[in-house]
Motif scaffolding. Structure first.
Motif, PDB file in Angstrom:
ATOM      1  N   HIS A 164      -2.825   0.785  -4.061  1.00  0.00           N
ATOM      2  CA  HIS A 164      -2.451  -0.575  -3.667  1.00  0.00           C
ATOM      3  C   HIS A 164      -1.855  -1.261  -4.886  1.00  0.00           C
ATOM      4  CE1 HIS A 164      -2.640  -4.414  -1.571  1.00  0.00           C
ATOM      5  NE2 HIS A 164      -3.148  -4.928  -2.669  1.00  0.00           N
ATOM      6  N   ILE A 165      -0.641  -1.766  -4.757  1.00  0.00           N
ATOM      7  CA  ILE A 165       0.022  -2.486  -5.848  1.00  0.00           C
ATOM      8  C   ILE A 165       0.110  -3.958  -5.468  1.00  0.00           C
ATOM      9  CG2 ILE A 165       2.197  -2.836  -7.068  1.00  0.00           C
ATOM     10  CD1 ILE A 165       2.681   0.106  -6.958  1.00  0.00           C
ATOM     11  N   GLU A 166      -0.268  -4.799  -6.423  1.00  0.00           N
ATOM     12  CA  GLU A 166      -0.216  -6.251  -6.218  1.00  0.00           C
ATOM     13  C   GLU A 166       0.582  -6.863  -7.356  1.00  0.00           C
ATOM     14  OE1 GLU A 166      -3.710  -9.154  -6.772  1.00  0.00           O
ATOM     15  OE2 GLU A 166      -3.784  -8.490  -4.692  1.00  0.00           O
ATOM     16  N   ASP A 171       0.843  -1.189   0.000  1.00  0.00           N
ATOM     17  CA  ASP A 171       0.000   0.000   0.000  1.00  0.00           C
ATOM     18  C   ASP A 171       0.879   1.239   0.000  1.00  0.00           C
ATOM     19  OD1 ASP A 171      -2.457  -1.327   0.074  1.00  0.00           O
ATOM     20  OD2 ASP A 171      -2.344  -1.572   2.243  1.00  0.00           O
ATOM     21  N   SER A 172       0.366   2.304  -0.594  1.00  0.00           N
ATOM     22  CA  SER A 172       1.093   3.565  -0.600  1.00  0.00           C
ATOM     23  C   SER A 172       1.148   4.136   0.818  1.00  0.00           C
ATOM     24  CB  SER A 172       0.423   4.554  -1.557  1.00  0.00           C
ATOM     25  OG  SER A 172      -0.866   4.874  -1.094  1.00  0.00           O
ATOM     26  N   PRO A 173       2.033   5.110   1.073  1.00  0.00           N
ATOM     27  CA  PRO A 173       2.147   5.643   2.435  1.00  0.00           C
ATOM     28  C   PRO A 173       0.851   6.200   3.011  1.00  0.00           C
ATOM     29  CG  PRO A 173       4.002   6.347   1.105  1.00  0.00           C
ATOM     30  CD  PRO A 173       3.062   5.635   0.190  1.00  0.00           C
ATOM     31  N   ASP A 174       0.006   6.787   2.182  1.00  0.00           N
ATOM     32  CA  ASP A 174      -1.266   7.334   2.668  1.00  0.00           C
ATOM     33  C   ASP A 174      -2.438   6.384   2.438  1.00  0.00           C
ATOM     34  OD1 ASP A 174       0.026   9.602   3.497  1.00  0.00           O
ATOM     35  OD2 ASP A 174      -0.367  10.690   1.630  1.00  0.00           O
ATOM     36  N   ILE A 226       1.569  -6.941 -12.780  1.00  0.00           N
ATOM     37  CA  ILE A 226       1.549  -5.846 -11.816  1.00  0.00           C
ATOM     38  C   ILE A 226       0.196  -5.158 -11.932  1.00  0.00           C
ATOM     39  CG2 ILE A 226       2.605  -3.664 -11.124  1.00  0.00           C
ATOM     40  CD1 ILE A 226       5.178  -4.674 -12.463  1.00  0.00           C
ATOM     41  N   GLU A 227      -0.547  -5.143 -10.835  1.00  0.00           N
ATOM     42  CA  GLU A 227      -1.867  -4.505 -10.825  1.00  0.00           C
ATOM     43  C   GLU A 227      -1.875  -3.391  -9.795  1.00  0.00           C
ATOM     44  OE1 GLU A 227      -4.941  -7.991 -12.033  1.00  0.00           O
ATOM     45  OE2 GLU A 227      -4.284  -7.936  -9.965  1.00  0.00           O
ATOM     46  N   GLU A 228      -2.382  -2.230 -10.199  1.00  0.00           N
ATOM     47  CA  GLU A 228      -2.536  -1.096  -9.303  1.00  0.00           C
ATOM     48  C   GLU A 228      -4.019  -0.848  -9.167  1.00  0.00           C
ATOM     49  OE1 GLU A 228      -3.467   2.532  -7.882  1.00  0.00           O
ATOM     50  OE2 GLU A 228      -3.581   2.350 -10.033  1.00  0.00           O
ATOM     51  N   THR A 269      -9.646   3.355  -5.894  1.00  0.00           N
ATOM     52  CA  THR A 269     -11.087   3.256  -5.684  1.00  0.00           C
ATOM     53  C   THR A 269     -11.864   3.386  -6.985  1.00  0.00           C
ATOM     54  OG1 THR A 269     -11.153   5.622  -5.256  1.00  0.00           O
ATOM     55  CG2 THR A 269     -10.956   4.164  -3.350  1.00  0.00           C
ATOM     56  N   SER A 270     -11.269   3.988  -8.015  1.00  0.00           N
ATOM     57  CA  SER A 270     -12.024   4.224  -9.242  1.00  0.00           C
ATOM     58  C   SER A 270     -11.535   3.429 -10.448  1.00  0.00           C
ATOM     59  CB  SER A 270     -11.985   5.710  -9.591  1.00  0.00           C
ATOM     60  OG  SER A 270     -10.647   6.114  -9.803  1.00  0.00           O
ATOM     61  N   SER A 271     -10.321   2.884 -10.412  1.00  0.00           N
ATOM     62  CA  SER A 271      -9.814   2.195 -11.593  1.00  0.00           C
ATOM     63  C   SER A 271      -8.866   1.080 -11.200  1.00  0.00           C
ATOM     64  CB  SER A 271      -9.100   3.187 -12.515  1.00  0.00           C
ATOM     65  OG  SER A 271      -7.937   3.669 -11.877  1.00  0.00           O
ATOM     66  N   LYS A 272      -8.527   0.280 -12.203  1.00  0.00           N
ATOM     67  CA  LYS A 272      -7.584  -0.817 -12.013  1.00  0.00           C
ATOM     68  C   LYS A 272      -6.671  -0.857 -13.233  1.00  0.00           C
ATOM     69  CE  LYS A 272      -7.446  -5.775 -11.164  1.00  0.00           C
ATOM     70  NZ  LYS A 272      -8.237  -6.974 -10.936  1.00  0.00           N
TER      71      LYS A 272
END
Length: 116
Positions: free
Chosen positions: A57-59, A50-53, A71-73, A76-79
Motif C-alpha cells: 500500500h502506497i500513500e 494498493d498493489s495489484p495483489d 511517500i509511505e509504503e 504487514t511487517s514494515s513501513k
C-alpha cells in the motif's frame, strides 16, 4: 453609629468579570489553535494506492503547506517513507500525481507540474 444592613463588597463582581473574560479568551483561542494545527502540522493525504495483489500500500501525502511530498509504503511487517522536494510545482495536488504499478512489488510514481 449604626452599620447599614445591606453591606456589599464591590470587588466580588470584578472576580466574576475576570473569570468571564478568561473563559471567552480560552473559547476564542480553540479555533485559532485548530487552524494552525491543520495548516502547518496535519498530514493531508493526496493519493493512496494498493498493489495489484493487495500486498503493498502506497500513500502519498504532504504536511501542512510544504513543498515536500511524503511517500509511505506500508506492508504487514514494515513501513518505509521518503521525501521528495517539489520546488517546481505550483501546488501539490492529487491531480499532479500518478501511481502506476509495474508488478506487485514495483510501482512508478509520476509527479507533474509546470517547468521553471
Amino acid at each position: 453609629m449604626k452599620q447599614p444592613n445591606n453591606e456589599y463588597a464591590p470587588s466580588q463582581g470584578c472576580g466574576i468579570f475576570f473569570l468571564m473574560i478568561l473563559t471567552m479568551i480560552i473559547l476564542l483561542s480553540i479555533p485559532v489553535v485548530m487552524f494552525i494545527n491543520a495548516a502547518f502540522f496535519e498530514k493531508q493525504i493526496l493519493l493512496s494506492s494498493d498493489s495489484p495483489d493487495d500486498t503493498y500500500h502506497i500513500e502519498i501525502s504532504i504536511k501542512g503547506h510544504s513543498n515536500e511530498i511524503l511517500i509511505e509504503e506500508v506492508t504487514t511487517s514494515s513501513k518505509l517513507s521518503s521525501f521528495i522536494e517539489t520546488e517546481l510545482l505550483v501546488d501539490v495536488a492529487s491531480e499532479n500525481i500518478v501511481i502506476e504499478w509495474l508488478s506487485d512489488t514495483a510501482a512508478q510514481i509520476i509527479v507533474t507540474g509546470r517547468d521553471g
